[in-house]
Design a protein around this motif. Sequence first.
Motif, PDB file in Angstrom:
ATOM      1  N   ILE A 102       4.785   6.185  -4.679  1.00 27.29           N
ATOM      2  CA  ILE A 102       4.334   6.713  -3.385  1.00 27.29           C
ATOM      3  C   ILE A 102       3.873   8.160  -3.545  1.00 27.29           C
ATOM      4  CG2 ILE A 102       5.172   7.438  -1.104  1.00 27.29           C
ATOM      5  CD1 ILE A 102       6.755   4.758  -1.073  1.00 27.29           C
ATOM      6  N   ILE A 103       4.642   8.962  -4.265  1.00 29.45           N
ATOM      7  CA  ILE A 103       4.272  10.354  -4.500  1.00 29.45           C
ATOM      8  C   ILE A 103       2.956  10.426  -5.267  1.00 29.45           C
ATOM      9  CG2 ILE A 103       4.925  12.440  -5.774  1.00 29.45           C
ATOM     10  CD1 ILE A 103       7.883  11.709  -5.002  1.00 29.45           C
ATOM     11  N   ALA A 104       2.808   9.588  -6.296  1.00 35.16           N
ATOM     12  CA  ALA A 104       1.566   9.590  -7.086  1.00 35.16           C
ATOM     13  C   ALA A 104       0.357   9.259  -6.203  1.00 35.16           C
ATOM     14  CB  ALA A 104       1.675   8.597  -8.242  1.00 35.16           C
ATOM     15  N   ALA A 105       0.500   8.281  -5.321  1.00 36.00           N
ATOM     16  CA  ALA A 105      -0.598   7.920  -4.418  1.00 36.00           C
ATOM     17  C   ALA A 105      -0.899   9.060  -3.451  1.00 36.00           C
ATOM     18  CB  ALA A 105      -0.253   6.642  -3.660  1.00 36.00           C
ATOM     19  N   MET A 106       0.144   9.700  -2.935  1.00 40.30           N
ATOM     20  CA  MET A 106      -0.056  10.812  -2.008  1.00 40.30           C
ATOM     21  C   MET A 106      -0.744  11.987  -2.700  1.00 40.30           C
ATOM     22  SD  MET A 106       3.501  10.753   0.213  1.00 40.30           S
ATOM     23  CE  MET A 106       2.977  11.960   1.462  1.00 40.30           C
ATOM     24  N   GLN A 107      -0.432  12.219  -3.966  1.00 39.84           N
ATOM     25  CA  GLN A 107      -1.034  13.332  -4.695  1.00 39.84           C
ATOM     26  C   GLN A 107      -2.527  13.109  -4.951  1.00 39.84           C
ATOM     27  OE1 GLN A 107       1.725  13.421  -8.004  1.00 39.84           O
ATOM     28  NE2 GLN A 107       2.845  15.143  -7.119  1.00 39.84           N
ATOM     29  N   GLN A 108      -2.986  11.861  -4.843  1.00 37.81           N
ATOM     30  CA  GLN A 108      -4.404  11.555  -5.041  1.00 37.81           C
ATOM     31  C   GLN A 108      -5.225  11.758  -3.768  1.00 37.81           C
ATOM     32  OE1 GLN A 108      -5.668  10.815  -8.141  1.00 37.81           O
ATOM     33  NE2 GLN A 108      -3.580  11.364  -8.698  1.00 37.81           N
ATOM     34  N   VAL A 109      -4.564  11.978  -2.645  1.00 35.67           N
ATOM     35  CA  VAL A 109      -5.252  12.133  -1.366  1.00 35.67           C
ATOM     36  C   VAL A 109      -5.929  13.507  -1.308  1.00 35.67           C
ATOM     37  CG1 VAL A 109      -4.927  12.340   1.145  1.00 35.67           C
ATOM     38  CG2 VAL A 109      -3.723  10.561  -0.130  1.00 35.67           C
ATOM     39  N   ASP A 150       0.863  -1.184   0.000  1.00 35.86           N
ATOM     40  CA  ASP A 150       0.000   0.000   0.000  1.00 35.86           C
ATOM     41  C   ASP A 150       0.897   1.230   0.000  1.00 35.86           C
ATOM     42  OD1 ASP A 150      -1.480   2.280   0.799  1.00 35.86           O
ATOM     43  OD2 ASP A 150      -2.930   1.044   1.871  1.00 35.86           O
ATOM     44  N   PRO A 151       0.911   2.006  -1.090  1.00 28.84           N
ATOM     45  CA  PRO A 151       1.841   3.133  -1.161  1.00 28.84           C
ATOM     46  C   PRO A 151       1.600   4.193  -0.087  1.00 28.84           C
ATOM     47  CG  PRO A 151       0.385   3.120  -3.069  1.00 28.84           C
ATOM     48  CD  PRO A 151       0.139   1.851  -2.316  1.00 28.84           C
ATOM     49  N   LEU A 152       0.375   4.326   0.418  1.00 27.35           N
ATOM     50  CA  LEU A 152       0.130   5.317   1.473  1.00 27.35           C
ATOM     51  C   LEU A 152       0.679   4.844   2.808  1.00 27.35           C
ATOM     52  CD1 LEU A 152      -3.432   6.559   0.498  1.00 27.35           C
ATOM     53  CD2 LEU A 152      -1.219   7.667   0.065  1.00 27.35           C
ATOM     54  N   SER A 153       0.571   3.546   3.081  1.00 23.52           N
ATOM     55  CA  SER A 153       1.189   2.990   4.281  1.00 23.52           C
ATOM     56  C   SER A 153       2.708   3.101   4.171  1.00 23.52           C
ATOM     57  CB  SER A 153       0.770   1.530   4.470  1.00 23.52           C
ATOM     58  OG  SER A 153       1.392   0.948   5.588  1.00 23.52           O
ATOM     59  N   GLU A 154       3.230   2.745   3.001  1.00 21.15           N
ATOM     60  CA  GLU A 154       4.672   2.794   2.781  1.00 21.15           C
ATOM     61  C   GLU A 154       5.200   4.227   2.784  1.00 21.15           C
ATOM     62  OE1 GLU A 154       4.829   0.460  -0.823  1.00 21.15           O
ATOM     63  OE2 GLU A 154       5.022  -1.405   0.327  1.00 21.15           O
ATOM     64  N   ALA A 155       4.365   5.197   2.456  1.00 21.21           N
ATOM     65  CA  ALA A 155       4.775   6.600   2.521  1.00 21.21           C
ATOM     66  C   ALA A 155       5.161   6.978   3.940  1.00 21.21           C
ATOM     67  CB  ALA A 155       3.640   7.500   2.033  1.00 21.21           C
ATOM     68  N   VAL A 156       4.467   6.408   4.906  1.00 22.84           N
ATOM     69  CA  VAL A 156       4.716   6.749   6.302  1.00 22.84           C
ATOM     70  C   VAL A 156       5.815   5.883   6.904  1.00 22.84           C
ATOM     71  CG1 VAL A 156       3.688   6.955   8.610  1.00 22.84           C
ATOM     72  CG2 VAL A 156       2.343   7.540   6.577  1.00 22.84           C
ATOM     73  N   VAL A 157       5.729   4.561   6.722  1.00 20.69           N
ATOM     74  CA  VAL A 157       6.636   3.653   7.442  1.00 20.69           C
ATOM     75  C   VAL A 157       7.736   3.031   6.584  1.00 20.69           C
ATOM     76  CG1 VAL A 157       4.951   3.111   9.225  1.00 20.69           C
ATOM     77  CG2 VAL A 157       5.062   1.685   7.190  1.00 20.69           C
ATOM     78  N   GLY A 158       7.822   3.398   5.322  1.00 17.99           N
ATOM     79  CA  GLY A 158       8.868   2.843   4.470  1.00 17.99           C
ATOM     80  C   GLY A 158       8.455   1.516   3.845  1.00 17.99           C
ATOM     81  N   VAL A 159       9.299   1.030   2.957  1.00 12.53           N
ATOM     82  CA  VAL A 159       9.001  -0.189   2.199  1.00 12.53           C
ATOM     83  C   VAL A 159       9.775  -1.390   2.736  1.00 12.53           C
ATOM     84  CG1 VAL A 159       9.054  -1.249  -0.100  1.00 12.53           C
ATOM     85  CG2 VAL A 159       8.506   1.199   0.142  1.00 12.53           C
TER      86      VAL A 159
END
Length: 149
Positions: free
Chosen positions: A98-105, A66-75
């Motif tokens: 990860i950036i693309a997923a964050m930009q969709q929030v 999950d790229p949003l989970s990984e955005a916070v805690v790493g891969v």
Amino acid sequence: MGMLGQYVMVDEDTLDRMMEMDGSELMDTLEKLIEGGSEYYDIDKLWEELHVALTGVSASEPIEGDPLSEAVVGVHVFEVEEEDGFFACTEQDELEDIIAAMQQVNLEKLEPGNVTEQLNEAVKSEFAGLLDFYGKALAAGKHVIFSVV
């Protein structure tokens, strides 16, 4: 959890060396990198609330893939003793997704749970700061190490 979270940009050689370190060596290396001018982002204690806001679950239960989970805690989690803290890396080639997923929030719908409006605004601010940090790391061709101690 309530421990302090921090993201640090590292180059390929540094990441390769860090993969072989134990927890105390990792922490020492990160401190030296920051003191030496490496770019970093200090999320303080809000990494847990940000993870809940983005995924609906605690950061102690990261969601693999999950790229949003990984955005916070790493891969990629470093194998260290629990008492040494938590260390994970996100490699440069993983940042774009990860950036693309964050930009969709939609920040207006970002809800860290049952928290005060002030804390909710702080989480939104940390989200924006982390997104900016990841953009800088991607542009610089750097990996990101996330630590919680």
